[in-house]
Design an enzyme around this catalytic site. Structure first.
Site, PDB file in Angstrom:
ATOM      1  N   THR A  71      31.500  32.184  44.797  1.00  0.00           N
ATOM      2  CA  THR A  71      32.695  32.965  45.109  1.00  0.00           C
ATOM      3  C   THR A  71      33.913  32.126  44.724  1.00  0.00           C
ATOM      4  O   THR A  71      33.883  30.905  44.820  1.00  0.00           O
ATOM      5  CB  THR A  71      32.764  33.313  46.613  1.00  0.00           C
ATOM      6  OG1 THR A  71      32.403  32.158  47.352  1.00  0.00           O
ATOM      7  CG2 THR A  71      31.798  34.417  46.974  1.00  0.00           C
ATOM      8  N   SER A 115      44.245  37.545  50.383  1.00  0.00           N
ATOM      9  CA  SER A 115      44.637  38.730  49.633  1.00  0.00           C
ATOM     10  C   SER A 115      45.121  39.873  50.519  1.00  0.00           C
ATOM     11  O   SER A 115      46.069  39.715  51.276  1.00  0.00           O
ATOM     12  CB  SER A 115      43.472  39.162  48.747  1.00  0.00           C
ATOM     13  OG  SER A 115      43.880  40.154  47.860  1.00  0.00           O
ATOM     14  N   HIS A 116      44.443  40.988  50.485  1.00  0.00           N
ATOM     15  CA  HIS A 116      44.867  42.204  51.192  1.00  0.00           C
ATOM     16  C   HIS A 116      44.305  42.272  52.606  1.00  0.00           C
ATOM     17  O   HIS A 116      44.517  43.248  53.310  1.00  0.00           O
ATOM     18  CB  HIS A 116      44.388  43.413  50.398  1.00  0.00           C
ATOM     19  CG  HIS A 116      42.937  43.297  50.057  1.00  0.00           C
ATOM     20  ND1 HIS A 116      42.478  42.391  49.113  1.00  0.00           N
ATOM     21  CD2 HIS A 116      41.851  43.895  50.557  1.00  0.00           C
ATOM     22  CE1 HIS A 116      41.166  42.459  49.044  1.00  0.00           C
ATOM     23  NE2 HIS A 116      40.751  43.358  49.911  1.00  0.00           N
ATOM     24  N   ASP A 144      50.175  43.803  47.625  1.00  0.00           N
ATOM     25  CA  ASP A 144      49.344  43.348  48.749  1.00  0.00           C
ATOM     26  C   ASP A 144      49.782  41.980  49.285  1.00  0.00           C
ATOM     27  O   ASP A 144      50.820  41.442  48.886  1.00  0.00           O
ATOM     28  CB  ASP A 144      47.865  43.319  48.346  1.00  0.00           C
ATOM     29  CG  ASP A 144      47.554  42.171  47.418  1.00  0.00           C
ATOM     30  OD1 ASP A 144      48.447  41.779  46.647  1.00  0.00           O
ATOM     31  OD2 ASP A 144      46.422  41.654  47.455  1.00  0.00           O
ATOM     32  N   ASP A 156      49.054  38.826  48.847  1.00  0.00           N
ATOM     33  CA  ASP A 156      49.391  37.720  47.952  1.00  0.00           C
ATOM     34  C   ASP A 156      50.046  38.171  46.651  1.00  0.00           C
ATOM     35  O   ASP A 156      50.246  37.362  45.745  1.00  0.00           O
ATOM     36  CB  ASP A 156      48.156  36.864  47.661  1.00  0.00           C
ATOM     37  CG  ASP A 156      47.079  37.647  46.952  1.00  0.00           C
ATOM     38  OD1 ASP A 156      46.977  38.868  47.178  1.00  0.00           O
ATOM     39  OD2 ASP A 156      46.332  37.048  46.152  1.00  0.00           O
ATOM     40  N   ASP A 174      49.086  40.282  44.162  1.00  0.00           N
ATOM     41  CA  ASP A 174      48.416  40.558  42.890  1.00  0.00           C
ATOM     42  C   ASP A 174      48.008  42.018  42.707  1.00  0.00           C
ATOM     43  O   ASP A 174      47.770  42.458  41.600  1.00  0.00           O
ATOM     44  CB  ASP A 174      47.237  39.596  42.650  1.00  0.00           C
ATOM     45  CG  ASP A 174      46.192  39.640  43.745  1.00  0.00           C
ATOM     46  OD1 ASP A 174      46.371  40.396  44.716  1.00  0.00           O
ATOM     47  OD2 ASP A 174      45.188  38.901  43.622  1.00  0.00           O
ATOM     48  N   ARG A 175      47.936  42.779  43.809  1.00  0.00           N
ATOM     49  CA  ARG A 175      47.560  44.190  43.656  1.00  0.00           C
ATOM     50  C   ARG A 175      48.798  45.081  43.620  1.00  0.00           C
ATOM     51  O   ARG A 175      49.870  44.669  44.044  1.00  0.00           O
ATOM     52  CB  ARG A 175      46.699  44.640  44.831  1.00  0.00           C
ATOM     53  CG  ARG A 175      45.385  43.930  44.889  1.00  0.00           C
ATOM     54  CD  ARG A 175      44.500  44.544  45.943  1.00  0.00           C
ATOM     55  NE  ARG A 175      43.202  43.892  45.915  1.00  0.00           N
ATOM     56  CZ  ARG A 175      42.099  44.391  46.424  1.00  0.00           C
ATOM     57  NH1 ARG A 175      42.128  45.561  47.022  1.00  0.00           N
ATOM     58  NH2 ARG A 175      40.967  43.743  46.337  1.00  0.00           N
ATOM     59  N   THR A 185      33.014  42.886  38.344  1.00  0.00           N
ATOM     60  CA  THR A 185      34.147  42.933  39.257  1.00  0.00           C
ATOM     61  C   THR A 185      34.679  41.521  39.527  1.00  0.00           C
ATOM     62  O   THR A 185      33.904  40.598  39.736  1.00  0.00           O
ATOM     63  CB  THR A 185      33.693  43.583  40.572  1.00  0.00           C
ATOM     64  OG1 THR A 185      33.303  44.919  40.272  1.00  0.00           O
ATOM     65  CG2 THR A 185      34.790  43.603  41.605  1.00  0.00           C
ATOM     66  N   GLU A 207      39.749  48.911  39.235  1.00  0.00           N
ATOM     67  CA  GLU A 207      39.992  50.121  40.034  1.00  0.00           C
ATOM     68  C   GLU A 207      40.585  49.785  41.406  1.00  0.00           C
ATOM     69  O   GLU A 207      41.169  50.631  42.056  1.00  0.00           O
ATOM     70  CB  GLU A 207      38.705  50.926  40.194  1.00  0.00           C
ATOM     71  CG  GLU A 207      37.477  50.153  40.667  1.00  0.00           C
ATOM     72  CD  GLU A 207      37.554  49.626  42.072  1.00  0.00           C
ATOM     73  OE1 GLU A 207      38.046  50.362  42.928  1.00  0.00           O
ATOM     74  OE2 GLU A 207      37.119  48.474  42.301  1.00  0.00           O
ATOM     75  N   SER A 208      40.405  48.535  41.844  1.00  0.00           N
ATOM     76  CA  SER A 208      40.873  48.115  43.151  1.00  0.00           C
ATOM     77  C   SER A 208      42.351  47.744  43.141  1.00  0.00           C
ATOM     78  O   SER A 208      42.764  46.815  43.821  1.00  0.00           O
ATOM     79  CB  SER A 208      40.045  46.919  43.608  1.00  0.00           C
ATOM     80  OG  SER A 208      40.075  45.913  42.606  1.00  0.00           O
ATOM     81  N   LYS A 229      45.731  39.041  38.307  1.00  0.00           N
ATOM     82  CA  LYS A 229      46.375  40.347  38.291  1.00  0.00           C
ATOM     83  C   LYS A 229      47.755  40.187  38.920  1.00  0.00           C
ATOM     84  O   LYS A 229      48.014  39.206  39.606  1.00  0.00           O
ATOM     85  CB  LYS A 229      45.522  41.373  39.015  1.00  0.00           C
ATOM     86  CG  LYS A 229      45.133  41.008  40.415  1.00  0.00           C
ATOM     87  CD  LYS A 229      44.002  41.917  40.893  1.00  0.00           C
ATOM     88  CE  LYS A 229      43.521  41.490  42.259  1.00  0.00           C
ATOM     89  NZ  LYS A 229      42.071  41.387  42.333  1.00  0.00           N
TER      90      LYS A 229
HETATM   91  C1  G1P Z   1      37.399  43.337  45.664  1.00  0.00           C
HETATM   92  C2  G1P Z   1      37.663  44.300  44.536  1.00  0.00           C
HETATM   93  C3  G1P Z   1      37.707  43.563  43.218  1.00  0.00           C
HETATM   94  C4  G1P Z   1      38.736  42.440  43.294  1.00  0.00           C
HETATM   95  C5  G1P Z   1      38.451  41.553  44.497  1.00  0.00           C
HETATM   96  C6  G1P Z   1      39.508  40.494  44.678  1.00  0.00           C
HETATM   97  O1  G1P Z   1      36.158  42.729  45.490  1.00  0.00           O
HETATM   98  O2  G1P Z   1      36.696  45.322  44.482  1.00  0.00           O
HETATM   99  O3  G1P Z   1      38.019  44.463  42.193  1.00  0.00           O
HETATM  100  O4  G1P Z   1      38.718  41.663  42.144  1.00  0.00           O
HETATM  101  O5  G1P Z   1      38.392  42.348  45.674  1.00  0.00           O
HETATM  102  O6  G1P Z   1      40.780  41.053  44.878  1.00  0.00           O
HETATM  103  P1  G1P Z   1      34.828  43.226  46.238  1.00  0.00           P
HETATM  104  O7  G1P Z   1      35.138  43.245  47.709  1.00  0.00           O
HETATM  105  O8  G1P Z   1      34.577  44.627  45.744  1.00  0.00           O
HETATM  106  O9  G1P Z   1      33.770  42.254  45.830  1.00  0.00           O
HETATM  107 ZN    ZN Z   2      45.450  40.128  46.471  1.00  0.00          ZN
END
Ligand code: G1P
Ligand code: ZN
Length: 542
Positions: free
Chosen positions: A17, A112-113, A276, A278, A280-281, A343, A363-364, A375
């Protein structure tokens, strides 16, 4: 004075990860953050005397871990640390700083989010010298190191004053507390036509940007209001808070519901956007029109040449496998490459470095380009503003014209959060076992044409990444993808991605969930979903 502190491995680390993401109480265990940071440093070579960028999204524990990281960087032999004032750096801004300063790498502190606060999430991620998340080779090595770590190095020094810009020394290492916004804002001014966007705002165009009490507040105030001249009420929730005001800083239709409802109401402005935790989204909504991230990627790719930074055209498009195929048809028309990756943003890095792709998206709600190696939420918002400023049409007109030209991909993701991990794995395993027998079978009225477990061979370095999601394709370009999230912090999250292609969308919209009803049924039929994970309905539909 350098201290060597004895420590022991923790048994909750995971391989592969791109960072460590855990609840705050877990992170507060003695030596927990230190172990991870030292494991990263122990896996790097040749950083002595070099620069490390450090910053985070301002969430709970941000400042404390930054102090630790600075002192450990000094003890391990870095020559210089660049840290954002108040400990703030958005993920894309950190990526840019690494690149601009030719830094050895960076530590980005964020989850992140995910929500923040004393009982919520925290995270640390290491980015390499190209500004992007560390590749699996590095993260696997960090994991291996974390399993045997027995000591870490830390400077015995007072805390750095993060609230004042300026240079100081910590032992032999220089600490520079810098403006977190300035360099990033300058980059945006290079890429986008700020004059055209200023004219747009002058003409009465209005927008709202919801920073969700997270890191993009200071960036959006400076860029959208100060430099582009949007009225001062444009940026909402613009002060970063350690607990994001108690919200999930996730710009989707659930957690940015207020913005969505506002944009669907009579009071809606011309444009609404959010980012979001941090930064990036992104979420992009026109007056009365939500733009799916997959459509946004396709529209951006088709119109990128309208922005000065992309005026010579784009070299290729990359999208994560579960992202809709809308961008594929843009690539086809432009005669450029399209790459389908697993992903996670780290898979775009090689394609961007090799200049095979210019624009990338997931898509996220992640969209970005070769300007950084992450991103970038505000970048996507500014790209839309640039397109709107040049085309002088509404978001809805632009999207509808796009559908008329390229066809429309109805698209939705159903998430089942916090499900029993064993049950979720068994569901995927059972699909995997049946892959060979699925093609040719019928699911209700739909015929399965092919099925596989997505695996990716990186065209640049030849590395293979397997088991990235079960894809079931149906006649007519429809598909269902089953995948387990890699970022959740409790139980498992099962994601089901649904997509149907409509070549001639006509004038009347079908509600997305209705357009996908056959596929939703097919997902249930294929897996006995509800019984298998003991849920009646998805936790989140986006
Ligand atoms: C999720 C999103 C993926 C993104 C990641 C980090 O990961 O689906 O697109 O890159 O967060 O922001 P997932 O929880 O699906 O592994
Ligand atoms: Zn983020």
């Amino acid at each position: 004075m350098i201290k060597t502190v004895k420590t022991k491995p923790f048994d909750d680390q995971k391989p592969g990860t791109s960072g460590l993401r855990k609840k705050v109480p877990v992170f507060r265990q003695e030596n927990y953050a230190e172990n991870f940071i030292q494991s990263v440093f122990d896996c790097l070579e040749g950083f002595e005397g070099k620069t490390l960028v450090i910053g985070g999204d301002g969430r709970f524990l941000n400042r404390e871990v930054i102090q630790i990281a600075i002192k450990m960087a000094a003890a391990n032999g870095f020559g210089r640390v660049l840290v954002g004032e108040c400990g703030i750096l958005s993920t894309p801004a950190a990526s840019h700083l690494i690149r601009k300063n030719a830094a050895f790498g960076g530590l980005v502190l964020s989850a992140s989010h995910n929500p923040g606060g004393p009982n919520e999430d925290f995270g640390i991620k290491y980015n390499i010298g190209n500004g992007g998340p560390a590749p699996e080779k590095v993260t696997n090595a960090v994991f291996a190191r974390s399993q045997v770590i027995d000591r870490y190095l830390i400077a015995d020094a007072p805390d750095v004053d993060l609230d004042k810009q300026g240079k100081s020394k910590l032992g032999d290492m220089v600490v520079e507390v810098i403006d977190p916004v300035a360099d990033y804002a300058a980059l945006m001014e290079e890429l986008f036509d700020f004059d055209a966007i200023r004219e747009l705002f002058k003409s009465g165009f209005k927008m709202v940007f919801d920073a969700m009490y997270a890191v993009t507040g200071p960036y959006a105030h400076e860029i959208i209001e100060e430099r582009l001249g949007a009225i001062p009420v444009t940026v909402r929730n613009g002060v970063p808070l350690p607990d994001f005001g108690g919200h999930h800083p996730d710009p989707n239709l659930v957690h940015a519901r207020d913005l969505y409802e506002f944009m669907m109401s009579h009071e809606a402005t011309d444009f609404g956007a959010a980012s979001d935790g941090d930064g990036d989204r992104n979420l992009v909504i026109g007056r009365g029109m939500f733009v799916t991230p997959s459509d946004s990627l396709a529209v951006i790719a088709a119109n990128a040449h309208l922005a000065p930074g992309y005026k010579d055209g784009i070299k290729g498009i990359a999208r994560s496998m579960p992202t809709s195929a809308a961008a594929d048809r843009v690539a086809e028309k432009l005669g450029i490459g399209i790459y389908e990756t697993p992903t996670g943003w780290k898979f775009f890095g090689n394609l961007l470095d090799a200049e095979m792709a210019t624009i990338c998206g997931e898509e996220s709600a992640g969209t970005g380009s070769s300007h950084v190696r992450e991103k970038d939420g505000l970048w996507a918002v500014l790209m839309w503003l640039n397109i709107l400023a040049v085309r002088r049409q509404s978001v809805a007109e632009i999207v509808r014209e796009h559908w008329r030209e390229y066809g429309r991909n109805y698209y939705s993701r159903h998430d089942y959060e916090g499900v029993d991990a064993k049950a979720a794995e068994a569901l995927i395993e059972s699909l995997r076992d049946r892959l060979a027998e699925l093609p040719g079978t019928e699911c209700g009225d739909l015929m399965i044409t092919s099925a596989d477990d997505f695996s990716y061979i990186d065209p640049v370095d030849g590395s293979t990444t397997r088991n990235q999601g079960i894809r079931i394709n149906f006649e007519g370009g429809a598909r269902v993808v089953f995948r387990l999230s890699g970022t959740g912090t409790s139980g498992a999250t099962l994601r089901i991605y649904l997509e149907r292609f409509e070549p001639d969308p006509g004038q009347h919209d079908i509600e997305t969930q209705d357009a996908l009803a056959d596929l939703i049924d097919a997902a249930e039929m294929l897996t006995d979903l509800r019984a298998c994970i003991d849920r009646d309905a998805p936790s989140v539909i986006t």
